[in-house]
Design a protein around this motif. Structure first.
Motif: not given
Length: 132
Positions: A78-81, A96-100, A104-107, A120-121
């Motif tokens: 629900d919250d990738v960070d 690889a840090p979280a990116r848009d 969605g967002r992926i790290a 994955l968010q």
């Protein structure tokens, strides 16, 4: 059909500690000291003790430094960070840090045993955002 996720590790106790802390999985059954079932994802996870250097699939020897594999785990959160912070606190390595992304967002991370995984968010549209 049912899917089971099997993860070879050199130390089941250390892997159990990592996967329960990083992802909130819980121990289901223990099959001796070298085989444990973890629950909490849609598919059960089985951690299997396999020594480094032993023969794996296709004649390849098991190794637990970071390695490439064409199959890896994507953990939808629900919250990738927040999930990245939890995984790092448990011992994951950030690759690889979280990116848009459009979906969605992926790290991208690795567990302490060399296995890569993504957190994955999904956005509201998820992968459908790639369709245009």
């Amino acid at each position: 059909m049912t899917i089971l996720l099997n993860i070879d590790v050199p130390d089941v106790a250390a892997a159990t500690t990592f996967y329960t802390a990083a992802f909130g999985l819980t121990v289901g059954r223990r099959f001796g000291t070298d085989f444990v079932e973890l629950l909490g994802w849609p598919a059960p996870v089985y951690l299997l003790a396999k020594d480094a250097g032993t023969l794996g699939a296709g004649g390849d020897r098991r190794r637990y430094e970071r390695h490439w594999t064409p199959v890896h785990i994507d953990v939808v959160v629900d919250d990738v960070d927040a999930a990245v912070e939890r995984a790092l606190a448990a011992g994951a390595v950030l690759e690889a840090p979280a990116r848009d992304a459009p979906y969605g967002r992926i790290a991208m991370l690795a567990d302490p045993f060399g296995h890569g995984f993504c957190l994955l968010q999904f956005s509201e549209r998820g992968y459908d955002a790639l369709l245009g």
